[in-house]
Design an enzyme around this catalytic site. Structure first.
Site, short mmCIF file in Angstrom:
data_model
loop_
_atom_site.label_atom_id
_atom_site.label_comp_id
_atom_site.label_asym_id
_atom_site.label_seq_id
_atom_site.Cartn_x
_atom_site.Cartn_y
_atom_site.Cartn_z
N PRO A 1 -19.04 -20.75 -11.88
CG PRO A 1 -18.17 -22.46 -10.46
CD PRO A 1 -19.61 -21.80 -10.92
CD GLU A 2 -17.66 -17.53 -16.92
OE1 GLU A 2 -17.16 -17.42 -18.10
OE2 GLU A 2 -18.59 -16.91 -16.68
CE LYS B 1 -18.31 -22.91 -18.43
NZ LYS B 1 -19.66 -22.63 -18.53
CG HIS C 1 -25.24 -27.80 0.50
ND1 HIS C 1 -26.69 -28.53 0.39
CD2 HIS C 1 -25.44 -26.64 1.08
CE1 HIS C 1 -27.58 -27.73 0.75
NE2 HIS C 1 -26.85 -26.68 1.16
NE ARG D 1 -28.81 -22.56 -7.71
CZ ARG D 1 -28.93 -21.86 -8.64
NH1 ARG D 1 -28.24 -20.70 -8.73
NH2 ARG D 1 -30.17 -21.87 -9.25
NE ARG E 1 -26.53 -18.17 -18.56
CZ ARG E 1 -26.03 -19.21 -19.33
NH1 ARG E 1 -25.81 -19.02 -20.63
NH2 ARG E 1 -25.48 -20.29 -18.53
#
Ligand SMILES: [Zn+2]
Length: 279
Positions: free
Chosen positions: A2-3, A55, A98, A117, A265
């Site tokens: 997410p940005e 963010k 989670h 994560r 990346r």
């Protein structure tokens, strides 16, 4: 990952569920994701404004007027990391895997912070100005003043791709929007931020604000795991010009979009539309 547009999409969708609503309790379920030693006070509360910086989504909790709960407001910061998200659950829905924090609402719903994560972070603080998570972060990318952006870019002699993702310089941009913004502005990701002219910086600012705004309007981009609070994917990935489009024709010149691996990346760009040297 997410940005800024994905976090803003979350903020907009949580607003009607949270602000002005009665909150019964806030329950952390896991403690190693928290920064600082402060934890949410016992409820009940009233949901206050929802804020965002880069963010990080900031939920504010107000003491209830005449209530028996906490007498001090506090702020709950959630930085999304790789896979963090807020999700609304009905009262009788099973807790998803989670889930690391639950907020119980009086109207019967629950808000869950889910992060498979676990690169995201949570923080409770009496004031965002004293936040550990936000200390050292630069101005929000959507709100930054053009002159300040120019000064900050000129002070750093690093490639533009690095400068745009440096959260201490500018807060909110990651790998996806960096590639899209630089393509839109016609600037090479390998150009030094120090070499930008004022006109190029202005072009970059216009691309940055136009693209982030369009991405928010489309509900953000879903590449891997990102989901909106109701579980549906965002729609902006359909508008990507270069990100994820290696070998496909550039929408401007028709030459194949390039991809190289950089710092683990993928970096996407068009060599013709984003020349290293300015004409
Ligand atoms: Zn091109």
């Amino acid at each position: 990952m997410p940005e800024l547009p994905e976090v803003e999409t979350s903020r907009l969708s949580l607003l009607p569920l949270f602000t002005g609503k009665r909150i019964l309790s806030v329950t952390p379920l896991r403690h190693d994701l928290w920064r600082g030693s402060l934890r949410p006070a016992a409820g009940p509360f009233e949901g206050g404004p929802l804020l965002r910086h880069g963010k990080t989504l900031i939920l504010s909790f107000l003491p209830e007027k005449g209530g028996g709960g906490s007498s001090c407001p506090f702020f709950l910061l959630s930085r999304f990391g790789m896979s963090g998200r807020w999700e609304r659950l009905s009262l009788d829905a099973p807790r998803p895997p989670h889930t690391h924090l639950e907020i119980e609402m009086e109207d019967g719903g629950r808000l869950a912070w889910i992060d498979p994560r676990r690169f995201g972070r949570l923080e409770a603080t009496p004031s965002p100005d004293r936040s550990l998570l936000l200390s050292g972060t630069g101005p929000d990318a959507l709100a930054i003043d053009g002159k300040i952006l120019f000064d900050r870019l000129r002070r750093h002699a690093v490639p533009l791709r690095t400068a745009l993702m440096d959260q201490s310089l500018l807060s909110g941009i990651g790998n996806i929007y960096m590639a899209e913004i630089l393509f839109d502005a016609g600037l090479s990701p390998f150009r030094s931020s120090h070499s930008l002219s004022r006109a190029e910086s202005l072009r970059l600012e216009i691309s940055l604000k136009t693209l982030l705004t369009a991405a928010i309007a489309a509900g953000g981009s879903t590449i891997h795991s990102y989901r909106k609070e109701d579980g549906t994917p965002g729609g902006y990935q359909k508008h990507h010009a270069v990100y994820g489009r290696e070998g496909l024709p550039c929408p401007r010149c028709g030459l194949p979009v390039q991809r190289i691996a950089a710092n683990g990346r993928s970096l996407y760009f068009c060599t013709f539309c984003q020349p290293i040297r300015t004409p």
